[in-house]
Design an enzyme around this catalytic site. Structure first.
Site, PDB file in Angstrom:
ATOM      1  N   LYS A  77       0.784  -0.990  -0.133  1.00  0.00           N
ATOM      2  CA  LYS A  77       0.328   0.441   0.087  1.00  0.00           C
ATOM      3  C   LYS A  77       0.971   1.189  -0.465  1.00  0.00           C
ATOM      4  O   LYS A  77       1.978   1.474   0.383  1.00  0.00           O
ATOM      5  CB  LYS A  77      -0.909   0.862   1.082  1.00  0.00           C
ATOM      6  CG  LYS A  77      -2.021   0.850   1.615  1.00  0.00           C
ATOM      7  CD  LYS A  77      -3.315  -0.029   0.397  1.00  0.00           C
ATOM      8  CE  LYS A  77      -4.583   0.785   0.035  1.00  0.00           C
ATOM      9  NZ  LYS A  77      -5.518   0.357  -0.687  1.00  0.00           N
ATOM     10  N   GLY A 177     -26.112   1.380   1.808  1.00  0.00           N
ATOM     11  CA  GLY A 177     -25.045   2.008   0.501  1.00  0.00           C
ATOM     12  C   GLY A 177     -25.076   1.320  -1.417  1.00  0.00           C
ATOM     13  O   GLY A 177     -24.266   0.591  -1.498  1.00  0.00           O
ATOM     14  N   GLY A 179     -23.822   2.219  -3.880  1.00  0.00           N
ATOM     15  CA  GLY A 179     -23.496   2.833  -4.805  1.00  0.00           C
ATOM     16  C   GLY A 179     -22.673   1.397  -5.232  1.00  0.00           C
ATOM     17  O   GLY A 179     -23.489   0.886  -6.159  1.00  0.00           O
ATOM     18  N   VAL A 181     -21.003  -1.011  -5.250  1.00  0.00           N
ATOM     19  CA  VAL A 181     -20.495  -2.186  -4.957  1.00  0.00           C
ATOM     20  C   VAL A 181     -22.546  -2.382  -4.788  1.00  0.00           C
ATOM     21  O   VAL A 181     -22.716  -3.501  -4.825  1.00  0.00           O
ATOM     22  CB  VAL A 181     -19.991  -2.102  -3.377  1.00  0.00           C
ATOM     23  CG1 VAL A 181     -20.123  -3.484  -2.807  1.00  0.00           C
ATOM     24  CG2 VAL A 181     -18.130  -2.105  -3.738  1.00  0.00           C
ATOM     25  N   GLY A 182     -23.036  -1.380  -4.140  1.00  0.00           N
ATOM     26  CA  GLY A 182     -24.522  -2.199  -3.368  1.00  0.00           C
ATOM     27  C   GLY A 182     -25.461  -2.329  -4.547  1.00  0.00           C
ATOM     28  O   GLY A 182     -25.590  -3.650  -4.796  1.00  0.00           O
TER      29      GLY A 182
HETATM   30  P1  NAD Z   1     -19.911   4.416  -3.909  1.00  0.00           P
HETATM   31  O1  NAD Z   1     -18.929   5.884  -3.505  1.00  0.00           O
HETATM   32  O2  NAD Z   1     -19.722   3.984  -5.178  1.00  0.00           O
HETATM   33  O3  NAD Z   1     -20.813   3.909  -3.370  1.00  0.00           O
HETATM   34  C1  NAD Z   1     -20.586   4.424  -1.943  1.00  0.00           C
HETATM   35  C2  NAD Z   1     -22.514   4.507  -1.706  1.00  0.00           C
HETATM   36  O4  NAD Z   1     -23.206   4.088   0.125  1.00  0.00           O
HETATM   37  C3  NAD Z   1     -23.328   6.051  -1.845  1.00  0.00           C
HETATM   38  O5  NAD Z   1     -24.522   5.578  -2.684  1.00  0.00           O
HETATM   39  C4  NAD Z   1     -23.132   6.776  -0.875  1.00  0.00           C
HETATM   40  O6  NAD Z   1     -24.682   7.569  -1.158  1.00  0.00           O
HETATM   41  C5  NAD Z   1     -23.673   5.836   0.193  1.00  0.00           C
HETATM   42  N1  NAD Z   1     -23.726   6.166   1.887  1.00  0.00           N
HETATM   43  C6  NAD Z   1     -22.109   6.408   1.753  1.00  0.00           C
HETATM   44  N2  NAD Z   1     -22.707   6.732   3.418  1.00  0.00           N
HETATM   45  C7  NAD Z   1     -23.766   6.127   4.094  1.00  0.00           C
HETATM   46  C8  NAD Z   1     -24.580   5.628   5.670  1.00  0.00           C
HETATM   47  N3  NAD Z   1     -23.638   6.018   5.993  1.00  0.00           N
HETATM   48  N4  NAD Z   1     -25.462   5.510   5.363  1.00  0.00           N
HETATM   49  C9  NAD Z   1     -26.226   4.296   4.126  1.00  0.00           C
HETATM   50  N5  NAD Z   1     -25.067   4.767   2.787  1.00  0.00           N
HETATM   51  C10 NAD Z   1     -24.228   5.441   2.506  1.00  0.00           C
HETATM   52  O7  NAD Z   1     -18.503   3.531  -3.362  1.00  0.00           O
HETATM   53  P2  NAD Z   1     -17.906   1.755  -3.435  1.00  0.00           P
HETATM   54  O8  NAD Z   1     -17.054   1.881  -4.472  1.00  0.00           O
HETATM   55  O9  NAD Z   1     -19.628   1.222  -3.710  1.00  0.00           O
HETATM   56  O10 NAD Z   1     -17.829   1.278  -2.188  1.00  0.00           O
HETATM   57  C11 NAD Z   1     -18.295   1.318  -0.794  1.00  0.00           C
HETATM   58  C12 NAD Z   1     -17.166   0.623   0.240  1.00  0.00           C
HETATM   59  O11 NAD Z   1     -17.076  -0.731  -1.166  1.00  0.00           O
HETATM   60  C13 NAD Z   1     -16.464   0.848   0.426  1.00  0.00           C
HETATM   61  O12 NAD Z   1     -16.288   0.802   1.335  1.00  0.00           O
HETATM   62  C14 NAD Z   1     -15.163   0.933  -0.615  1.00  0.00           C
HETATM   63  O13 NAD Z   1     -14.358   0.404   0.386  1.00  0.00           O
HETATM   64  C15 NAD Z   1     -15.528  -0.661  -0.305  1.00  0.00           C
HETATM   65  N6  NAD Z   1     -14.993  -1.831  -1.400  1.00  0.00           N
HETATM   66  C16 NAD Z   1     -15.059  -1.056  -2.778  1.00  0.00           C
HETATM   67  C17 NAD Z   1     -14.710  -2.094  -3.771  1.00  0.00           C
HETATM   68  C18 NAD Z   1     -15.185  -1.392  -5.246  1.00  0.00           C
HETATM   69  O14 NAD Z   1     -14.642  -1.944  -6.110  1.00  0.00           O
HETATM   70  N7  NAD Z   1     -15.419  -0.440  -5.765  1.00  0.00           N
HETATM   71  C19 NAD Z   1     -14.060  -2.938  -3.352  1.00  0.00           C
HETATM   72  C20 NAD Z   1     -13.988  -3.166  -2.292  1.00  0.00           C
HETATM   73  C21 NAD Z   1     -14.316  -3.197  -1.171  1.00  0.00           C
END
Ligand code: NAD
Length: 368
Positions: A77, A177, A179, A181-182
């Site tokens: 990292k 969430g 976003g 991932v969700g």
């Molecule tokens: P993103 O920014 O696309 O989505 C995050 C979502 O969470 C957004 O819709 C935001 O409005 C929402 N959010 C923020 N705070 C919130 C809360 N308190 N309650 C409910 N919703 C809330 O991010 P992402 O890429 O989907 O990543 C989400 C998580 O997954 C992070 O912890 C990230 O480190 C982890 N992650 C992501 C990936 C990836 O491939 N993108 C891989 C491994 C882990």
């Protein structure tokens, strides 16, 4: 001066590199943790308040994540002490200078993390010939667009479901969430017959026990709307998502959202962790005592890093999905079986699996 060897244990870190270019205002740290399985892959985080501790912890987390995913890569990292919202030209200069500084550290492959993106990885590759998470025009696989991590979360969920007494067809799913991932986790689980009954974003929660229209919710978010603007379903505040009864509850937002003080609100059987460290240790052990199966973050959300590894080895989108499917299914099954057979928490089982793989890789190396 603090002793850098305070982090050293049987696994690493192999190197802690301090990068300082006063004329450019570049201050950065690179931690290469364990490289027994192959060159380390790990993100470049840009933030004003990063630290060597944070960098080491994240590098070690990558060692376990890459090993648990069965990748031929170790963990590393890097952190750059800077405001990621600085102007574009200044950011490009800083990232390029950082890339040159790590150029000779060939056992580290940079990827995007908080404060950096695919464009930044394009600059790193241009300087030193290696990086992952690249723009698609230069061979990158757009993992958030294709939903690589959500696809892996759905695969892990399918394998773990019988261990949690859940039948996926008709299972009620809640996503915290909505976003990258969700939303893709919800979409891929719906393809397996599950029903999304609630979802939240940073503004609030929308729920409907009869099921929500996932494509319509995705379109709403894409057009810049919030889930609480949705034309159907009951609306609640952000935390209302904790109270919706379901079979599968997916955290996909922020770290530490479920703690000892609010874990009692969850009413579910299976938790595939899409986000990184979404639950505290206490919350996870309370759920374990209650018989709720938690698929640990570094097993369930490894789709992104597997995709990065496929990209690094010259693969494409199609091969990324195939590798994610095979690896995540296999690893989740191993973790679930060890959890059941040894009556231990799934996180302990996953760490055992990762450690065994790192230790086996270390036996092939002269210096570990
Ligand atoms: P993103 O920014 O696309 O989505 C995050 C979502 O969470 C957004 O819709 C935001 O409005 C929402 N959010 C923020 N705070 C919130 C809360 N308190 N309650 C409910 N919703 C809330 O991010 P992402 O890429 O989907 O990543 C989400 C998580 O997954 C992070 O912890 C990230 O480190 C982890 N992650 C992501 C990936 C990836 O491939 N993108 C891989 C491994 C882990």
């Amino acid at each position: 001066m603090q002793d850098m060897f305070r982090f050293a244990d049987a696994y690493g870190p192999a190197k802690i590199i301090h990068i300082y270019r006063p004329k450019l205002g570049l201050k950065a740290i690179l931690v290469v943790d364990n490289v027994a399985a192959g060159p380390s892959i790990g993100g470049v985080r840009m933030a004003p308040d990063v630290s060597v501790e944070e960098c080491f912890r994240l590098a070690r987390a990558m060692t376990w994540k890459n090993a648990a995913a069965g990748l031929p890569h170790g963990g590393g990292k890097s952190v750059i002490f800077a405001d990621p919202h600085m102007d574009e030209a200044a950011k490009e200069n800083l990232i390029r200078a950082f890339a040159v500084a790590i150029g000779e550290v060939t056992d580290y492959i940079a990827g995007p993390d908080m404060g950096t993106n695919e464009q930044c990885m394009g600059w790193v590759r241009d300087e030193i010939g290696r990086a992952v998470g690249l723009p698609s025009v230069i061979g990158g696989i757009p993992l958030d667009e294709i939903g690589a991590t959500g696809f892996g979360v759905a695969a892990a969920t399918e394998v773990a479901a019988p261990f949690a007494g859940v039948q996926l067809d008709g299972a009620r799913v809640v996503v915290q969430g909505f976003g990258a991932v969700g939303k893709h986790s919800a979409r891929f689980l719906a393809e397996k017959g599950a029903i999304l009954v609630a979802a939240s974003d940073s503004r609030g929660t929308v729920s409907d026990p009869d099921g929500l229209d996932i494509e319509a919710l995705i379109a709403l978010k894409q057009s810049g709307g919030h889930l609480t603007d949705f034309c159907a379903g009951e609306k609640g505040d952000t935390d209302a998502v904790l109270d919706v009864p379901c079979d599968i509850w997916i955290p996909a937002a922020r770290p530490d959202v479920v703690r000892a003080d609010n874990v009692g609100r969850l009413n579910c059987k299976l938790v595939p962790q899409g986000a990184n460290i979404p639950f505290t240790k206490e919350a996870e052990s309370i759920l374990h005592e209650r018989g709720v199966v938690v698929i640990p973050d570094f097993v369930a959300n490894a789709g992104g890093v597997i995709c990065a590894s496929v990209e690094y080895h010259g693969g494409n989108e199609r091969s990324a999905f195939d590798v994610i499917d095979i690896r995540i299914r296999n690893n989740t099954r191993l973790v679930m079986e060890e959890m059941r057979d040894d009556a231990i928490a799934p996180r302990a089982a996953a760490l055992n699996l990762a450690r065994r793989r790192v230790e086996a890789a270390m036996t092939t190396r002269r210096w570990g």
